[in-house]
Write an enzyme that holds these catalytic residues in place. Sequence first.
Site, PDB file in Angstrom:
ATOM      1  N   GLU A  90      -5.928 -10.475  11.642  1.00 54.98           N
ATOM      2  CA  GLU A  90      -6.609 -10.184  10.384  1.00 54.98           C
ATOM      3  C   GLU A  90      -7.866  -9.331  10.585  1.00 54.98           C
ATOM      4  OE1 GLU A  90      -6.469 -13.395   7.268  1.00 54.98           O
ATOM      5  OE2 GLU A  90      -6.009 -14.618   9.025  1.00 54.98           O
ATOM      6  N   LEU A  95      -4.123  -3.604   8.067  1.00 59.00           N
ATOM      7  CA  LEU A  95      -3.193  -4.649   8.463  1.00 59.00           C
ATOM      8  C   LEU A  95      -1.749  -4.182   8.385  1.00 59.00           C
ATOM      9  CD1 LEU A  95      -4.765  -7.750   6.692  1.00 59.00           C
ATOM     10  CD2 LEU A  95      -4.840  -7.190   9.108  1.00 59.00           C
ATOM     11  N   VAL A  96      -0.937  -4.679   9.315  1.00 60.30           N
ATOM     12  CA  VAL A  96       0.507  -4.444   9.280  1.00 60.30           C
ATOM     13  C   VAL A  96       1.197  -5.797   9.219  1.00 60.30           C
ATOM     14  CG1 VAL A  96       2.495  -3.448  10.453  1.00 60.30           C
ATOM     15  CG2 VAL A  96       0.287  -2.309  10.580  1.00 60.30           C
ATOM     16  N   ASP A 204      -4.165   9.221  17.064  1.00 60.66           N
ATOM     17  CA  ASP A 204      -4.418   8.063  17.924  1.00 60.66           C
ATOM     18  C   ASP A 204      -3.163   7.589  18.650  1.00 60.66           C
ATOM     19  OD1 ASP A 204      -6.159   6.354  19.085  1.00 60.66           O
ATOM     20  OD2 ASP A 204      -6.329   4.963  17.410  1.00 60.66           O
TER      21      ASP A 204
END
Length: 517
Positions: A90, A95-96, A204
């Site tokens: 979290e 978030l995924v 990234d």
Amino acid sequence: MGCCESKLPSETFPEKENENENENENHNNSKPHLNLTPPFLHPPPPTTTPCATAEPALSGTPSFSEFSLPDLKAATNNFSSDFIVSESGEKAPNLVYKGRLQNRRWIAVKKFTKLAWPDPKQFAEEAWGVGKLRHRRLANLIGYCCDGDERLLVAEYMPNDTLAKHLFHWESQTIEWAMRLRVAFHIAEALEYCSNEGRQLYHDLNAYRVLFDEDGDPRLSCFGLMKNSRDGKSYSTNLAYTPPEYLRNGRVTAESVMYSFGTVLLDLLSGKHIPPSHALDMIRGKNIILLMDSHLEGKFSTEEATIVVGLASQCLQSEPGERPSTKDLVSTLGRLQPKSDVPSYVMLGISKHEEAPPTPQRPLSPMGDACSRTDLTAIHQILVMTHYRDDEGTNELSFQEWTQQMKDMLDARKRGDFAFRDRDFKTAIDCYSQFIDVGTMVSPTVYARRSLCYLMCDQPDAALRDAMQAQCVYPDWPTAFYMQSVALAKLDMHQDAADMLNEAAGLEEKRLKGGRG
């Protein structure tokens, strides 16, 4: 986790994001597609539009589409923390979640912060651009959602973790040398495909962006093809791993991606996430053996390792123009595939199409037992006796809302209850529909009752729709899951029905130990 569908032929599994995030994707169901558009949510979910300009989809990969927020809430159990797959949990900035659609396809859902993409049109355009890409080396983007402040991406879900997990946090065995070479080659192929399609920039790139699918094959997460925000930074890893030109001007270029690929090659060589400057010092000192992962125990080709070290060194050149192209990467790494006939899952040491072991069957309650037997009469008796006790707390009404319309709506529900009790199911459907259509109150019990009425009238599609809506209103309500299991059984989707029944029993067991009700 229950099911609420997107009108999309779908499927997928998990990747973990870079040290801050995790990204995932999953599987297709051969059952006939069900038209299960939720009939009630406010506002009604937008219709999905297939991508007209998308390239032909890979086998089993759905076309890019727009999802409704209720679809994704149901798929992720209302974005439950239990479904977070971001590497930092979290604490991750974006978030995924893993999720499962009504058609049983697993998905990965990336949830951006509310301010990341303030312009919904810009977000949608960027998502559609990435959604056109389809390649076997990508964990493909299959959809998106823009609803109010919500900005979500939906991708195939990769079930066998990330390269970072297998390299840095392995438990039973490290990745063998031949598999490391395959990872490098496959990711190079993914980057070359994206470059050829006009998507040269990957934000990234790191070991957390490389995922392993159900066959153990490495894939590149599609999430990195889309910026983390409209104008936010593109690198969230330690600055020691960031391309030097990005530190100067804050711009990602095709050459920046090559630098990041070089850091991934270092990860594969060393089994550690070491700063490029440190690795380059070792390379210049010709300490290649010291650079290699000791867990390989010398089981690698020195000739192949020397070629990969040289390629990594080229990628990490301080001058962007001196770095290789994606075509160079593919050409060099394509010649270094010593076990091309060995499946990836064998080299990873996993089972093919590895799934979580089936949950042990739990003792069934009277409701569970009736649903397991698809005994509609017994289910009817239980719903009559349960009445509306599970609706407590689902509606908070002010005095101003107590209008004549409200009284009429409650009267419609009351007439529906009398008809339901008397087994006049067609009348009950009409009355409950009047109650639902007004929309002032939302009752999971009404949906469950109308679901049974549809089953009694031999309309399992509509019954499944209502059971799904009951879950949307009350995500952890066992009855909603039980009703879905019966509807799925009536649709001859027996394995799905059994899974849903077991899920319902688990929720009921949890509830008896102190949950709601």
